[in-house]
Write a protein that holds these residues in place. Sequence first.
Motif, PDB file in Angstrom:
ATOM      1  N   SER A  20       0.761  -1.178  -0.006  1.00  0.00           N
ATOM      2  CA  SER A  20      -0.095   0.024  -0.025  1.00  0.00           C
ATOM      3  C   SER A  20       0.952   1.174   0.171  1.00  0.00           C
ATOM      4  O   SER A  20       2.224   1.259   0.641  1.00  0.00           O
ATOM      5  N   LEU A  21       0.147   2.527  -0.419  1.00  0.00           N
ATOM      6  CA  LEU A  21       0.979   3.527  -0.196  1.00  0.00           C
ATOM      7  C   LEU A  21       1.285   3.934   0.993  1.00  0.00           C
ATOM      8  O   LEU A  21       2.270   4.505   1.473  1.00  0.00           O
ATOM      9  N   SER A  25      -5.614   2.276   1.315  1.00  0.00           N
ATOM     10  CA  SER A  25      -6.524   2.181   0.414  1.00  0.00           C
ATOM     11  C   SER A  25      -6.190   2.110  -1.023  1.00  0.00           C
ATOM     12  O   SER A  25      -6.638   1.746  -2.066  1.00  0.00           O
ATOM     13  N   ILE A  26      -4.862   2.735  -1.226  1.00  0.00           N
ATOM     14  CA  ILE A  26      -4.212   2.893  -2.303  1.00  0.00           C
ATOM     15  C   ILE A  26      -2.944   1.836  -2.491  1.00  0.00           C
ATOM     16  O   ILE A  26      -2.098   1.872  -1.596  1.00  0.00           O
ATOM     17  N   ALA A  79      -0.687   3.720  -9.092  1.00  0.00           N
ATOM     18  CA  ALA A  79      -1.665   3.540  -8.062  1.00  0.00           C
ATOM     19  C   ALA A  79      -2.623   2.803  -8.343  1.00  0.00           C
ATOM     20  O   ALA A  79      -3.119   2.651  -9.660  1.00  0.00           O
ATOM     21  N   LYS A  80      -3.269   1.934  -7.582  1.00  0.00           N
ATOM     22  CA  LYS A  80      -4.484   1.074  -7.580  1.00  0.00           C
ATOM     23  C   LYS A  80      -5.546   1.383  -6.483  1.00  0.00           C
ATOM     24  O   LYS A  80      -5.238   1.257  -5.378  1.00  0.00           O
ATOM     25  N   VAL A  81      -6.488   2.280  -6.838  1.00  0.00           N
ATOM     26  CA  VAL A  81      -7.596   2.650  -5.789  1.00  0.00           C
ATOM     27  C   VAL A  81      -8.338   1.165  -5.490  1.00  0.00           C
ATOM     28  O   VAL A  81      -9.108   0.846  -6.421  1.00  0.00           O
ATOM     29  N   SER A  82      -8.561   1.061  -4.332  1.00  0.00           N
ATOM     30  CA  SER A  82      -9.226   0.015  -3.710  1.00  0.00           C
ATOM     31  C   SER A  82     -10.408   0.312  -2.945  1.00  0.00           C
ATOM     32  O   SER A  82     -10.537   1.186  -2.458  1.00  0.00           O
ATOM     33  N   ASP A  83     -11.512  -0.712  -3.037  1.00  0.00           N
ATOM     34  CA  ASP A  83     -12.600  -0.581  -2.273  1.00  0.00           C
ATOM     35  C   ASP A  83     -13.234  -1.971  -2.112  1.00  0.00           C
ATOM     36  O   ASP A  83     -14.250  -2.424  -2.527  1.00  0.00           O
ATOM     37  N   MET A  84     -12.401  -2.625  -1.042  1.00  0.00           N
ATOM     38  CA  MET A  84     -12.877  -3.988  -1.018  1.00  0.00           C
ATOM     39  C   MET A  84     -13.478  -4.486   0.246  1.00  0.00           C
ATOM     40  O   MET A  84     -13.877  -5.452   0.518  1.00  0.00           O
ATOM     41  N   LEU A 116     -16.278   6.863  -3.617  1.00  0.00           N
ATOM     42  CA  LEU A 116     -15.743   5.863  -2.607  1.00  0.00           C
ATOM     43  C   LEU A 116     -15.893   6.546  -1.304  1.00  0.00           C
ATOM     44  O   LEU A 116     -15.367   7.549  -1.058  1.00  0.00           O
ATOM     45  N   ARG A 117     -16.062   5.547  -0.205  1.00  0.00           N
ATOM     46  CA  ARG A 117     -16.082   6.082   0.895  1.00  0.00           C
ATOM     47  C   ARG A 117     -14.547   6.426   1.640  1.00  0.00           C
ATOM     48  O   ARG A 117     -14.278   7.412   2.154  1.00  0.00           O
ATOM     49  N   ASP A 118     -13.837   5.321   1.481  1.00  0.00           N
ATOM     50  CA  ASP A 118     -12.319   5.268   2.091  1.00  0.00           C
ATOM     51  C   ASP A 118     -11.326   6.071   0.833  1.00  0.00           C
ATOM     52  O   ASP A 118     -11.149   5.011  -0.048  1.00  0.00           O
TER      53      ASP A 118
END
Length: 353
Positions: A159-160, A207-208, A216-221, A200-202
């Motif tokens: 993660s970042l 979450s990056i 970068a890959k933005v996640s929402d898992m 997205l919430r987060d």
Amino acid sequence: MGSRRRFPVLLFLFPLLMTFELCASLNQGADPHGSLFDWDEGDASPCSWFRVECPDDGRVMTLLSQLEKACEGFCNIIGSLPGCTLYKGTLPCGAEIAVVSTSVAYAGGWSPTAEAHFKNKVEILSMVNHKNLMNLVGYCEDEEPFTRIMVFEYVSNGSLFEHLHVKEAEHLNWQARLRIAMGVIYCLDYLHLQSPPVNLRDINSSSIYLTEDNAAKVSDMSFCNDKKEGEDELDASDECSTVYKFALLLLETISGRRPYSEDDGLLALWAHRYLTGVHPVMGMVDPTLNSVPEEQVRALSELIRSCICEDPKLRPTIAEVAKRMQDITGITQDQAVPRNSDLWWAELEIITE
């Protein structure tokens, strides 16, 4: 699994996606997308279809068994999120996946609200696809054993947050940080342009996730549903809130400081003296960085200040932030995406068979 638009990221999973669809529809005794409309019960049983396996009761269980095998018996835990466990899996062709499973172990502990949130999240994430988004590639639901799973592409470089705050992680130079920030804002702009917009919430450094070339890959898992009354599911945060969160992420990326520390409190409060000119703006830059152009820092600080304005109406739109960021950094959308897909060889394997 509900049918969805097919795009390149899904190609390498096509045989597995067939079993996703069976797991999500046949196991539930429903076919919401009409995929079995012309199927006659007198025809061959689905259990005889390619890559489909059934126990004695005739229920399709291939997906769960495949995921269990891919995740080493669900022992390959690589993290946790609110209400769920994160596993790393490896498919027979060598492609890696991130498997997110709810921690709820029985149907009685799964509320109608949680079910609605899960279905809505799957539906929304199934309709979006961006190279800077950790894309959903499948899901599974069953009642016995109780199962609610989402499957995402796996991003291998951490993660970042880890790269900014963990000493053992690879250090990111100034240009790499700008490229990551551009990938995030391009992804957020894409999501906001959807109809309806997806906010997205987060949006934070945890979450990056980063690819091998630090894109970068933005996640929402997360399965967690902490929505307030009257809010929608994934689009609970409006555009002004998304802009504010991105500005805080950008500030964390520039400064290398955590969002909160016991010594200095909230990062935005710590940075106020630099953003307002009380102290030299270069003082907020991560001291481990070299060759940081002051004109870029000044331009970014002005953008951050406008994005965290107390009056949300005065904040720029996501599109405006993306345009201003591109003007400052000179990084285009093509330059912000991963240069090479970690799965290109797996996709090629499937295409050429």
